[in-house]
Write an enzyme that holds these catalytic residues in place. Structure first.
Site, PDB file in Angstrom:
ATOM      1  N   ARG A  24      54.373  44.848  31.018  1.00  0.00           N
ATOM      2  CA  ARG A  24      55.426  44.415  30.089  1.00  0.00           C
ATOM      3  C   ARG A  24      56.799  44.484  30.758  1.00  0.00           C
ATOM      4  O   ARG A  24      57.749  43.891  30.293  1.00  0.00           O
ATOM      5  CB  ARG A  24      55.475  45.290  28.812  1.00  0.00           C
ATOM      6  CG  ARG A  24      54.245  45.320  27.954  1.00  0.00           C
ATOM      7  CD  ARG A  24      53.748  43.966  27.590  1.00  0.00           C
ATOM      8  NE  ARG A  24      52.677  43.568  28.488  1.00  0.00           N
ATOM      9  CZ  ARG A  24      52.267  42.311  28.637  1.00  0.00           C
ATOM     10  NH1 ARG A  24      52.834  41.350  27.949  1.00  0.00           N
ATOM     11  NH2 ARG A  24      51.299  42.018  29.474  1.00  0.00           N
TER      12      ARG A  24
ATOM     13  N   ASP B 208      43.902  30.688  22.218  1.00  0.00           N
ATOM     14  CA  ASP B 208      44.793  31.625  22.897  1.00  0.00           C
ATOM     15  C   ASP B 208      44.126  33.004  22.933  1.00  0.00           C
ATOM     16  O   ASP B 208      43.331  33.322  22.045  1.00  0.00           O
ATOM     17  CB  ASP B 208      46.095  31.691  22.086  1.00  0.00           C
ATOM     18  CG  ASP B 208      47.183  32.455  22.800  1.00  0.00           C
ATOM     19  OD1 ASP B 208      47.067  32.645  24.028  1.00  0.00           O
ATOM     20  OD2 ASP B 208      48.157  32.853  22.139  1.00  0.00           O
ATOM     21  N   GLU B 209      44.435  33.813  23.926  1.00  0.00           N
ATOM     22  CA  GLU B 209      43.884  35.182  24.013  1.00  0.00           C
ATOM     23  C   GLU B 209      42.366  35.175  23.845  1.00  0.00           C
ATOM     24  O   GLU B 209      41.809  35.961  23.070  1.00  0.00           O
ATOM     25  CB  GLU B 209      44.495  36.072  22.930  1.00  0.00           C
ATOM     26  CG  GLU B 209      46.013  36.118  22.897  1.00  0.00           C
ATOM     27  CD  GLU B 209      46.601  37.069  23.938  1.00  0.00           C
ATOM     28  OE1 GLU B 209      45.860  37.484  24.855  1.00  0.00           O
ATOM     29  OE2 GLU B 209      47.799  37.373  23.834  1.00  0.00           O
TER      30      GLU B 209
ATOM     31  N   LYS C 234      51.320  31.698  30.371  1.00  0.00           N
ATOM     32  CA  LYS C 234      50.162  31.315  29.560  1.00  0.00           C
ATOM     33  C   LYS C 234      50.554  30.468  28.349  1.00  0.00           C
ATOM     34  O   LYS C 234      49.991  29.385  28.131  1.00  0.00           O
ATOM     35  CB  LYS C 234      49.462  32.591  29.091  1.00  0.00           C
ATOM     36  CG  LYS C 234      48.290  32.360  28.220  1.00  0.00           C
ATOM     37  CD  LYS C 234      47.922  33.660  27.539  1.00  0.00           C
ATOM     38  CE  LYS C 234      49.052  34.116  26.630  1.00  0.00           C
ATOM     39  NZ  LYS C 234      48.621  34.978  25.529  1.00  0.00           N
ATOM     40  N   THR C 235      51.502  30.954  27.593  1.00  0.00           N
ATOM     41  CA  THR C 235      51.904  30.227  26.389  1.00  0.00           C
ATOM     42  C   THR C 235      52.509  28.888  26.749  1.00  0.00           C
ATOM     43  O   THR C 235      52.304  27.888  26.074  1.00  0.00           O
ATOM     44  CB  THR C 235      52.911  31.051  25.576  1.00  0.00           C
ATOM     45  OG1 THR C 235      52.394  32.357  25.414  1.00  0.00           O
ATOM     46  CG2 THR C 235      53.155  30.430  24.217  1.00  0.00           C
TER      47      THR C 235
ATOM     48  N   GLN D  93      43.234  41.955  30.217  1.00  0.00           N
ATOM     49  CA  GLN D  93      44.046  42.320  29.061  1.00  0.00           C
ATOM     50  C   GLN D  93      43.219  42.387  27.781  1.00  0.00           C
ATOM     51  O   GLN D  93      43.765  42.258  26.683  1.00  0.00           O
ATOM     52  CB  GLN D  93      45.202  41.342  28.889  1.00  0.00           C
ATOM     53  CG  GLN D  93      46.224  41.442  30.010  1.00  0.00           C
ATOM     54  CD  GLN D  93      47.448  40.597  29.733  1.00  0.00           C
ATOM     55  OE1 GLN D  93      48.261  40.922  28.874  1.00  0.00           O
ATOM     56  NE2 GLN D  93      47.584  39.497  30.447  1.00  0.00           N
TER      57      GLN D  93
END
Length: 747
Positions: free
Chosen positions: A605, A217-218, A33-34, A252
């Site tokens: 994670r 983002d997010e 994603k980043t 998420q």
DNA sequence: TTCCTTGTCGCCCGG
DNA sequence: CGACAAGGAA
């Protein structure tokens, strides 16, 4: 250009090279994603589609913003300065500073963090003589923040019914105080920035013309107000000027409790005519079993946008589930596993220990400490939250903006200068009559008793003493560099002297020194190095700079704090009904689904190894509670699991298997060292003190030195010949001594 | 006024 | 269990 786009998978490539129109990218955990976000920015710039000053990129955490800046910088030799990259709060703050007059704020307006805000709220309650039992301060705080996040002012909230009316009145009083003192809380940053843009057409057009690309983002974590803010900036419908590039993952979404609205994803699709959702479903992080287990879990949620993560990596190891009898047993299992993994060559920093709530870290810390395993706790008390630092900052705030009653109340009698409840009450009455701040009232009071004031002012005591202190600081700090201002403030205010006189003040003094250091590096790094800018930085950043990050230590944090991170090995502890899922979630709408997403975040994670554990009984709130295993474990098919269990109660799993014992608790007092973590402003790697106790010393112990006299051991580092201990001597203060040279005697 | 003891209550996640 | 407010003694 080609170098920029190599190694992207087809979906990532599509996202990165998406035309100049709005997009919604559904980016699963570990799907890059980043990378997509930062590569998109680099691509737009490199292809000449846009200029740095036409880009706005917004994140939720300072850390994410820093990472984004670093990664773009690594890809392109571009001037990052021109871009607006930051958190929602940071960017709104930037906007309000630039247009403080239009926003109706004083030039030096101050930002209240949660603790500051709570203090104001307690004042409101006291003023209105409302009992803390009838209206708990936290509830009022929650009410006000919620209202603001819905975009509602005190005049707009629902005031029907007695209780709601009281809440609304308190909100109104809080607004009045904030207005008078020139303070702005976190939610207010957003709300006021939004109001500024919606009311001021010129400014709105200015920013709309400026920003061609707004990247978020997010996105699943945005609340309604944040989405409205984005829409206002980008324009919508026929007014639309900027393209919104939103990246998020509905699975998420774990911040509904603070107003996050997943529905924003669907709304974005509609509001901006997004033709299709780009799905990033290839996971580059976890092995197959871990991913499959997480997928199976999240399947239990309804109304998902839908996606299925897959990996090209192999199945890998099974997810291990440990059934412990007690929380102590659970801890000793984890400790033994960590020891074994470490012995096999895994770095401690590749291991994360996750838990649902901060309170659970206690037992784990205890176990790690006794086993001499270095660890690092994230997210506890932060540097700028510390009492002594807050005191120093309060003095600084008064220099910048003397009408800040909150700051004044904090330090008018600290260090003690003979201003008690009685005096304060008189001062408050007068301020109320005159309709001014406490500071103005204090000045007035000094005028009336001039001769006495001069005398008392010289002695530094009483209201006159305080007033003359602040006045002289205000005068002499004018134009001085920031670190010098702070040095004078902590010195002349008497803070340093006060903590020197205190037995346990050594660490506090260190923190005051560290504050000066922080200011020094701030001056070097920031564009604006004014006192006001530094104070804003302190509120918004909270001191998350990561000192000693290089040390090899196990990482302890809540699941929320772990979002966005990855680790080779992950332990999720406390998987019990009531704890995870948390019992409070039962009363909240969709609370259970949010807990499940939280669990999903926790599981994803892990790269190669995942442990889940639960205990039959656990010490909670000071009493033992018996728990049932979390339903989340049942929701994972057994094919992906390997179940383990202790052979006898109290003993560790590995102990039962191999006979290697769990070290008996050392004489080192864990409790006495707990509060020393953070001496550098953040969670510090702690070297356990077993070795030290082997030499006859331990943390918390009284020792004597031929030259410095007697003192207490605060800390230790290194080992063997290099070992050094930090001792707080009663007379000589805190010193680091090398055990090889200093002759220390145990008392 | 200041310091210390006692008592109560909450106790999930965060910029 | 721990933070913090209220209350009492010096």
């Amino acid at each position: 250009m080609t170098a920029l786009l190599t190694d992207l998978n087809p979906e990532q490539l599509e996202a990165v090279t998406w035309p100049h129109r709005s997009a919604l990218v559904l980016a699963g955990a570990g799907s890059g994603k980043t990378r997509v976000l930062t590569t998109r920015i680099a691509y737009l710039l490199q292809a000449g589609h846009t200029q740095p000053q036409n880009i706005l990129a917004v994140t939720f955490t300072n850390k994410a913003a820093r990472e984004m800046i670093a990664r773009i910088g690594a890809m392109l030799p571009v001037n990052i300065r021109g871009m607006w990259i930051g958190t929602f709060h940071g960017l709104c703050h930037r906007m309000l500073r630039a247009h403080h007059e239009d926003a109706g704020l004083p030039q030096a307006f101050q930002i209240l963090d949660m603790a500051d805000q709570l203090a104001v709220i307690k004042r409101v309650l006291k003023e209105r003589s409302l009992d803390e039992k009838t209206l708990p301060p936290r509830q009022l705080q929650w009410f006000i923040n919620n209202a603001k996040e819905e975009g509602l002012r005190a005049s707009q909230v629902d005031a029907r019914g007695n209780f709601n009316q009281t809440l609304a009145e308190c909100y109104r009083a809080y607004e009045a105080i904030s207005m008078r003192e020139g303070t702005v809380d976190f939610a207010e940053l957003l709300l006021r920035s939004h109001e500024l843009l919606s009311r001021n057409e010129i400014l709105r057009d200015h920013y709309r013309n400026r920003f061609e690309h707004v990247l978020v983002d997010e996105f699943q974590d945005t609340n309604r107000l944040q989405y409205k803010w984005i829409k206002l900036l980008a324009g919508s419908g026929l007014q639309q000027h900027a393209a919104i590039f939103a990246v998020g993952d509905d699975d998420q979404s774990i911040y509904a409790f603070r107003g996050a609205h997943v529905g924003n994803m669907r709304d974005l699709e509609k509001d901006f005519n997004v033709p299709k959702i780009i799905r990033l479903e290839q996971n580059y992080r976890s092995h197959g079993n871990i991913l499959d287990a997480a997928n199976a879990l999240i399947e239990n949620n309804k109304g998902r946008l839908g996606k299925n993560l897959w990996t090209a990596a192999g199945k890998g190891e099974l997810v291990r589930v440990y059934h412990a009898s007690t929380d102590m047993d659970e801890t000793s299992f984890i400790v033994d596993e960590i020891k074994a993994l470490h012995a096999e060559g895994l770095a401690l920093s590749d291991i994360a220990l996750l838990y649902r709530s901060n309170a659970q870290s206690r037992v784990l810390e205890h176990g790690l400490f006794n086993a001499s395993i270095s660890y690092r706790v994230y997210g506890g008390m932060r540097f700028f939250d510390r009492q002594e630092v807050k005191h120093a900052l309060a003095y600084l705030r008064l220099i910048a903006l003397p009408d800040d009653d909150n700051a004044l109340l904090r330090i008018i009698n600290f260090p003690p200068r003979g201003i008690g409840a009685r005096t304060l009450e008189q001062l408050q009455d007068q301020a109320g009559e005159l309709g001014t701040s406490l500071w103005q009232a204090a000045l007035k009071a000094c005028e009336n008793v001039k001769t006495a004031a001069v005398r008392a002012g010289q002695s530094g005591r009483g209201v006159p003493g305080f007033a003359s202190l602040v006045l002289s600081l205000q005068q002499e700090c004018e134009g001085l560099p920031l670190p010098e201002i702070i040095r004078r403030v902590v010195d002349q205010s008497g803070l340093v002297a006060h903590y020197q006189a205190e037995r346990e003040g050594g660490e506090r003094l260190e923190n005051l020194k560290e504050l000066i250091n922080a200011a020094t590096s701030f001056v070097h790094e920031a564009e604006d190095d004014s006192l006001t800018a530094f104070l804003a930085h302190a509120s918004l950043e909270g001191g998350e700079h990561q000192a000693e990050g290089h040390q090899d230590a196990v990482q302890l944090m809540t699941v929320h704090a772990a979002k966005g991170l990855e680790f080779q090995t992950v332990f999720i502890s406390g998987l019990e009904e009531g704890l995870f899922p948390h019992e409070n979630s039962r009363n909240e709408p969709n609370g259970l689904e949010e807990e499940r997403r939280l669990m999903y975040v926790a599981m994803t994670r892990a790269q190669q190894r995942l442990y889940l554990s639960y205990a039959e009984s656990r010490m909670l709130h000071g009493q033992v509670r018996v728990n049932v295993p979390s339903r989340f474990i049942d929701e994972i098919p057994d094919d992906f699991l390997k179940r383990l269990r202790s052979s006898f109660s109290g003993g560790g799993y590995r102990q039962a298997l191999t006979g290697t014992g769990y070290a008996a608790p050392s004489t080192t007092s864990f409790a006495s060292t707990r509060h020393q973590r953070n001496s550098d402003g953040n969670a510090v790697t702690k070297m356990a003190a077993q070795r030290l106790s082997g030499e006859g010393f331990h943390i918390g112990q009284q020792v004597s030195h031929t030259k410095f006299g007697t003192g207490t051991i605060l800390n230790c580092e290194g080992s063997g010949a290099d070992m050094r201990v930090q001792v707080n001597f009663r007379q000589a203060g805190t010193k680091w001594l090398s055990l090889a040279y200093a002759k220390l005697e145990a008392l």
